[in-house]
Enzyme design. Structure first.
Site, PDB file in Angstrom:
ATOM      1  CD  GLU A  61      -1.676  -2.447   1.331  1.00  0.00           C
ATOM      2  OE1 GLU A  61      -0.550  -2.665   1.822  1.00  0.00           O
ATOM      3  OE2 GLU A  61      -2.469  -3.358   1.026  1.00  0.00           O
ATOM      4  CG  HIS A 130     -11.912  -7.643   5.830  1.00  0.00           C
ATOM      5  ND1 HIS A 130     -10.956  -8.233   6.605  1.00  0.00           N
ATOM      6  CD2 HIS A 130     -11.597  -7.969   4.544  1.00  0.00           C
ATOM      7  CE1 HIS A 130     -10.118  -8.912   5.827  1.00  0.00           C
ATOM      8  NE2 HIS A 130     -10.486  -8.756   4.574  1.00  0.00           N
TER       9      HIS A 130
HETATM   10  C1  TPP Z   1      -1.991  -4.928   4.219  1.00  0.00           C
HETATM   11  C2  TPP Z   1      -3.020  -5.732   3.475  1.00  0.00           C
HETATM   12  N1  TPP Z   1      -3.311  -5.390   2.210  1.00  0.00           N
HETATM   13  C3  TPP Z   1      -4.247  -6.074   1.521  1.00  0.00           C
HETATM   14  C4  TPP Z   1      -4.905  -7.127   2.086  1.00  0.00           C
HETATM   15  C5  TPP Z   1      -5.982  -7.867   1.298  1.00  0.00           C
HETATM   16  N2  TPP Z   1      -5.545  -9.214   0.975  1.00  0.00           N
HETATM   17  C6  TPP Z   1      -5.876 -10.265   1.745  1.00  0.00           C
HETATM   18  S1  TPP Z   1      -5.139 -11.663   1.244  1.00  0.00           S
HETATM   19  C7  TPP Z   1      -4.365 -10.885  -0.022  1.00  0.00           C
HETATM   20  C8  TPP Z   1      -3.446 -11.659  -0.918  1.00  0.00           C
HETATM   21  C9  TPP Z   1      -2.317 -12.250  -0.150  1.00  0.00           C
HETATM   22  O1  TPP Z   1      -1.538 -13.029  -0.994  1.00  0.00           O
HETATM   23  P1  TPP Z   1      -0.373 -13.947  -0.440  1.00  0.00           P
HETATM   24  O2  TPP Z   1       0.520 -13.122   0.419  1.00  0.00           O
HETATM   25  O3  TPP Z   1       0.242 -14.599  -1.619  1.00  0.00           O
HETATM   26  O4  TPP Z   1      -1.067 -15.002   0.504  1.00  0.00           O
HETATM   27  P2  TPP Z   1      -2.147 -16.101   0.112  1.00  0.00           P
HETATM   28  O5  TPP Z   1      -3.487 -15.465   0.249  1.00  0.00           O
HETATM   29  O6  TPP Z   1      -1.863 -16.565  -1.265  1.00  0.00           O
HETATM   30  O7  TPP Z   1      -1.964 -17.188   1.113  1.00  0.00           O
HETATM   31  C10 TPP Z   1      -4.713  -9.550  -0.056  1.00  0.00           C
HETATM   32  C11 TPP Z   1      -4.234  -8.566  -1.062  1.00  0.00           C
HETATM   33  C12 TPP Z   1      -4.570  -7.444   3.415  1.00  0.00           C
HETATM   34  N3  TPP Z   1      -5.174  -8.448   4.068  1.00  0.00           N
HETATM   35  N4  TPP Z   1      -3.628  -6.743   4.080  1.00  0.00           N
END
Ligand code: TPP
Ligand code: TPP
Ligand code: MG
Ligand code: MG
Lengths: 338, 372, 372, 338
Positions: A61, A130
């Site tokens: 972000e 959320h």
């Molecule tokens: C700081 C933040 N930004 C955005 C999100 C929204 N979000 C939740 S899961 C996700 C993707 C995460 O991807 P990854 O790190 O590859 O983990 P995975 O879900 O594949 O296990 C996002 C963008 C969040 N939870 N926290």
């Protein structure tokens, strides 16, 4: 052209129209391109405008906002999405120390026509982070315009205005209202300064914004049944606040209730009350009331209905303000000190 | 500052070009100079246990997914396909180590002894923490991407301060590697030689974004630049994951500092129950990865190794069915907190402001019960 | 995601073990396979110009330091010792490139045509920006460590969007490499192949902290892990810096994306005029680095190359004295803004709230002038 | 033991005493070790307690706070320094989404006995980002205690209490007062809840904290010359606020002025006024007044004297509140509506 749209689609329409109207507009965020955003607000925009203008960014972000600052230096008008309210904090430094100040820092030379879109607010039954309402942090930050919208039309018109504005705008999108439907006239572009009086009433002024507006309108209907007239003000701009509009109303009603989903302490509600008291002290016939979230972290969703302002809590505050029976004052003077 | 540190980091790294494997897709045991020394104790019992653990993790995931569809849970981020990465790594830990995970590490939580009710509670929307972190040696789910990596680094700095030989492990995704926090965690872990394992499950996606959006080079390679050795393993190979995590833990316990482990795996399911992955990826891709299924692979290996495949499968089936039954009981038994609980634990003791708000809320609740 | 990208990054990197040099400590021109192709146009005139530029940068720094001691400036972060890193890199840029710097890049600012009054204004406490960024192709000083690296990456993303062959350059320190922002800048620059030069002046200190606190491995090596080629150069060798920056810019202009340049140099002075470096470092260390002085080195080279050392020195002296005189006039001529100016430019237009506050402030000021 | 110390040295003493009293206390921050901090607050502590307990950290605020969270999980009581007010924003996410919530998130199981020290406030004639008052952001964040101090004694006693507290505490150190001297009794450890009445007075309540306290005390002296009695309340805890103390005072004076260096909008001053109006509306005889920074970014230091609350601005607000002549109201009723 008028069309029935959900609030989410109205924003998507506004973004599409903004992209079409001005080559310098670019969209960036996590999952906004291929997926069309987790709420589908930007659905179809990448297909229409290409990956160079509707950009799926890496998951960071601070970088989303920080690189948008750089694009603005280069002459672009970036519209960036923070996926949910609770994920804006990693970008806090770039927003408050850069975006908000660059115009001031450079004595007007550099403009930051950024729009930071943040789906916000509770009552969507989700997990931690959320469902927050962090607008007070941004309202406390000089140099940012902070706005929201309560209907599809407002969402469309205000988003067009935000993207066109040369000031940085933090646009809080009331996600619990994304699926509300309404007529949208795409010819209407709003200003960013003025509150709107949604219902006239003689007894109490209730000021609110975003997701709380519908709650307050419902409360106004319920109150009307009991013969109480609520004047409903949709603030629209969270910062700067349209204090004039509220003062004008309070000068007639003598009573003020402020409703929002953020916690009370050092909040937008605190500000509105302090400002109105400063300017309309003599007009006030009762203590202004706040109906907000409590000063706790956002609770598990099983408890959110009790945590957030509800129709009943608004009515309770209205009663209190009118000196009628209320749970807090314990007063039972029906009809009150009107 | 010395090039020696990166040289050392590079020297202790492995698998960057081709992920390390102990079992190939067909379940055949492949020799690995890096891993084999850490798999000497693997026998049929252990293999069977690993299989059963993975099968249970999968079953719990499937059941929870179904419960979400039925409205019993508010959300569920499935771990389908990542069982080897989770079980293999968690099995390398000991009880006094400490885990900081994200939201998808159900398999890890189960290995830490987290109860089914504890596991599901967060996703039922009744609490933000399902278990006591100290009891399980595992912090409860972290939703802010990357934030927990710093907690793990700091916990490990604490271990060094008090001279223990425990280790901390941070679980995070491929997407998380882009966040400032995850990179700062590498800076601190490296600077303080913290006994921490930075365990990245590269499941190829961050919601809809393929890992190519985050990085054009392998994630594990990033660590070396921070002076941190990196091991890149086939994340669907439970033995490779087990061994790599053991290597990392051994280094940590011996004062060798952090290790980055990248488990190359795949998120077979949607991001969460609200996601629609058909919008951003092909069926073929999913099918190809299903072919690399971690459970099938281990089962084939067990078969090849002479164990009775069907016996193992049956044993797993019995245990899974049992767990599924328990789970369905557990979910409905999760307590719904009293509304008043929302005012608890903001601070360690009461404050006048919150007690006032609590009292107001009580009075209000009482009034509407009687009133409207 | 491919190992090819890191392989490419590594292949295009140089100097990680021993920083690249074009001029050794004695001023002798050493051949360099990496750099020489980018120094073909260097002749005596250019060398003289570089020397004069560095001498002026040093003199401006000395004068500003003295002015701070005299109370004419509120603070000054000296660039003493970093002249080669700043002049060499800035001279590689063209006018339409764009610079995002921290607070110490006075030499860079001078090369961008920033006026002396413009340069000093921030440090006189009368403004937060001394010049028009668009006029100079350089953003005004950034004090938040690391923040400008993202601005540079974003600006470069913008260049790619509009198809230009300009480049952006971010200047930052060794300390800055620990900040999340600087690492996220590498993520974005790499992901979007942004035409940006990430120019790190490793001056060995972040205030009191030696670079070993930030990193146990070379800073430049970090970049490779992000898929970004790294060049590590002797930062006190103006030719090496010039050539490395040219290589980076050429790559950027040709669509090759970002390059990380680490200029290994030394902050000979205190962190700022309020700092006392004797509290954290030895005189010997400072003395050793003074022996590597960038100006002396170039002068020795000019001498060795047959130019009349004393002529160059004299020319520089004349120019520096001239600049010093101008500077002392410039500083007192810096306008003090009217108090009322504090309400200007919060937004691009007036708001009722701020106009109200402005009016209140005016009435109040008028009242105390008449009153107390 | 009582001793004359500067406020900076009093804090250093408190930190040293805390390190000596409890092995679990560790200090971490940029330049706090070898250098003793840019303000020398931690001078000598690394020599005394070693590099394992007084830690020079890499330059990354999110990591400073984030790793401290991890240490707290391990049983430590970290005291971290953010070098200046303006550099806290990169750590915002770790502070508001982790530190403030972990106790709540885990239903009381995990404790976050962190102290986050932030030298803050203006009037030190420095450059951008070195003179801010960001306390309202933290006051708006449920789960954080936010405190400050106005004298060496208070600084000592409150710092000891902060380090001992099992709640996370953001301690704003009034850097412009670092060199103020005063007697310090190291036997005195404060509570973290209560405001202090520093001067009794019948006419107006002036509530303030941190660097503004001295300004207000000076104003009270000046007002006394004109026969006006100001009751001076040092709030000490910025969050939670000791509203009871202010309400009690206002119930006697009927008038309230709030003074702080942060901008007004959605600030601690807004909160205090909203809270007092809620609870003491009938006692108020005039509109409460705010004397704060204006709602602009912090200006260049050449202008800071005009930007920040000054003795004259406090007196002007007091006059206004008393209905005497004031620049804003234009009223000239000497003696006012008392
Ligand atoms: C700081 C933040 N930004 C955005 C999100 C929204 N979000 C939740 S899961 C996700 C993707 C995460 O991807 P990854 O790190 O590859 O983990 P995975 O879900 O594949 O296990 C996002 C963008 C969040 N939870 N926290
Ligand atoms: C975000 C942030 N944290 C802390 C500071 C305080 N600070 C100013 S300069 C500095 C050291 C910077 O070191 P480095 O990046 O090496 O640059 P140098 O000063 O050596 O040029 C620090 C810690 C700051 N300005 N911004
Ligand atoms: Mg992933
Ligand atoms: Mg440095």
């Amino acid at each position: 052209m008028t069309e029935q749209l959900t609030l989410a689609k109205a924003i998507g329409r506004a973004l599409g129209d903004a992209l079409a109207a001005d080559d310098r507009v670019v969209l960036m965020g996590e999952d906004i391109g291929r997926l069309g955003g987790v709420f589908r607000v930007t659905d179809g925009l990448q297909e229409r405008f290409g990956t160079a203008r509707v950009i799926d960014s890496p998951l960071a972000e601070s970088a989303i906002v920080g690189t948008a600052v750089g694009m603005a230096y280069r002459g672009y008008r970036p519209v960036v999405e923070i996926q949910f309210d609770g994920f804006v904090y990693p970008a806090f430094d770039q927003i408050v120390a850069q975006v908000a100040r660059l115009h001031y820092r450079t004595r007007g030379v550099v403009r930051m026509p950024l729009t930071i879109r943040i789906p916000y607010g509770g009552r969507i039954g989700s997990v931690e982070h959320h469902a927050e309402s962090p607008e007070s942090y941004f309202a406390h930050t000089p140099g940012l315009r902070v706005v929201t919208a309560s209907t599809p039309q407002e969402a469309y018109s205000t988003m067009r205005a935000a993207v066109t504005s040369d000031d940085p705008v933090v646009f809080f999108e009331p996600k619990a209202r994304y699926w509300d439907k309404g007529d949208v006239d795409t010819g209407r572009i709003a200003g960013l300064d003025d509150a709107a009086v949604l219902a006239r009433g003689r007894d109490v002024t209730v000021a609110c914004y975003g997701p709380a507006v519908r709650t307050v309108l419902d409360a106004a209907l319920a109150a009307a049944d009991e013969g109480i007239e609520i004047e409903v003000i949709d603030l629209r701009s969270i910062s700067p606040l349209d204090i004039d509009a509220v003062v004008e109303s309070v000068s007639r009603t003598g009573r003020l209730v402020v409703v929002h989903e953020a916690p009370a302490e050092a909040s937008v509600a605190s500000e509105l009350i302090a400002s109105v008291v400063e300017r309309a002290f003599d007009a006030l016939r009762a203590a202004p009331e706040r109906v907000t979230a409590y000063d706790t972290p956002y609770p598990p969703s099983a408890l959110e209905a009790d945590y957030l302002p509800s129709l009943d809590r608004v009515l309770d505050a209205v009663d209190r303000s009118l000196g009628r029976w209320s749970s807090r004052t314990g007063l039972a003077i029906a009809g009150g000190a009107r | 500052m010395s090039t020696a540190v990166s040289a050392r980091a590079a020297e202790h790294s492995a698998g960057l070009d081709d992920p390390l494997v102990a079992l190939d897709d067909s379940g055949t045991r492949c020799p690995s100079a890096v891993l084999d020394g850490h798999l000497a104790d693997v026998d049929e019992t252990m293999l069977t246990d690993l299989y059963v653990d993975m099968a249970i993790a999968r079953r719990v995931d499937e059941e929870a997914f179904a419960l979400t569809r039925q409205g019993e849970l508010v959300l569920w981020p499935p771990s389908l396909g990542q069982e080897a990465a989770q079980v293999g790594s968690a099995r390398a830990l000991r009880g006094t180590d400490f885990v900081f995970s994200s939201y998808r590490e159900h398999g890890v939580a189960l290995m830490r002894g987290v109860g089914l009710d504890e596991l599901l509670a967060v996703w039922r929307g009744t609490t933000q923490s399902g278990w006591d972190p100290y009891e399980r040696g595992m912090a409860t789910p972290q939703i802010i991407i990357g934030a927990q990596t710093l907690h793990a680094a700091g916990y490990a700095m604490g271990i060094r301060m008090d001279g223990g030989d425990d280790a901390a492990i941070a679980y995070f995704g491929d997407g998380a590697t882009s966040e400032g926090d995850a990179n700062e965690a590498m800076v601190f872990a490296s600077a303080f030689r913290a006994p921490v394992v930075l365990f990245c499950q590269n499941n190829q996606y961050a919601i809809s974004e393929p890992v190519s959006v985050q990085s054009r080079s392998p994630l594990a390679a990033r660590a070396i630049g921070f002076g941190i050795p990196a091991l890149r393993v086939d994340g669907n190979d439970v033995l490779a994951v087990l061994a790599a995590t053991r290597i990392a833990l051994q280094r940590a316990r011996r004062g060798g500092g952090p290790t980055f482990v990248e488990a190359v795996t795949y998120r077979v399911g949607p991001h969460t129950t609200t996601d629609d992955p058909t919008r951003y990826r092909d069926d073929e891709e999913v099918a190809a990865w299903r072919g690399k299924d971690p459970l099938d692979r281990l089962l084939r290996h067990l078969g090849g190794a002479g164990a009775r495949e069907d016996r193992v499968r049956e044993e797993a089936q019995v245990r899974c069915d049992q767990v599924a039954r328990e789970l369905r009981t557990a979910v409905t038994a999760i307590p719904v907190p009293a509304t008043d609980a929302m005012f608890d634990h903001v601070f360690t003791g009461p404050t006048r402001r919150l007690e006032r708000q609590r009292a107001e809320h009580r009075a209000f609740s009482a009034s509407i019960e009687g009133d409207r």
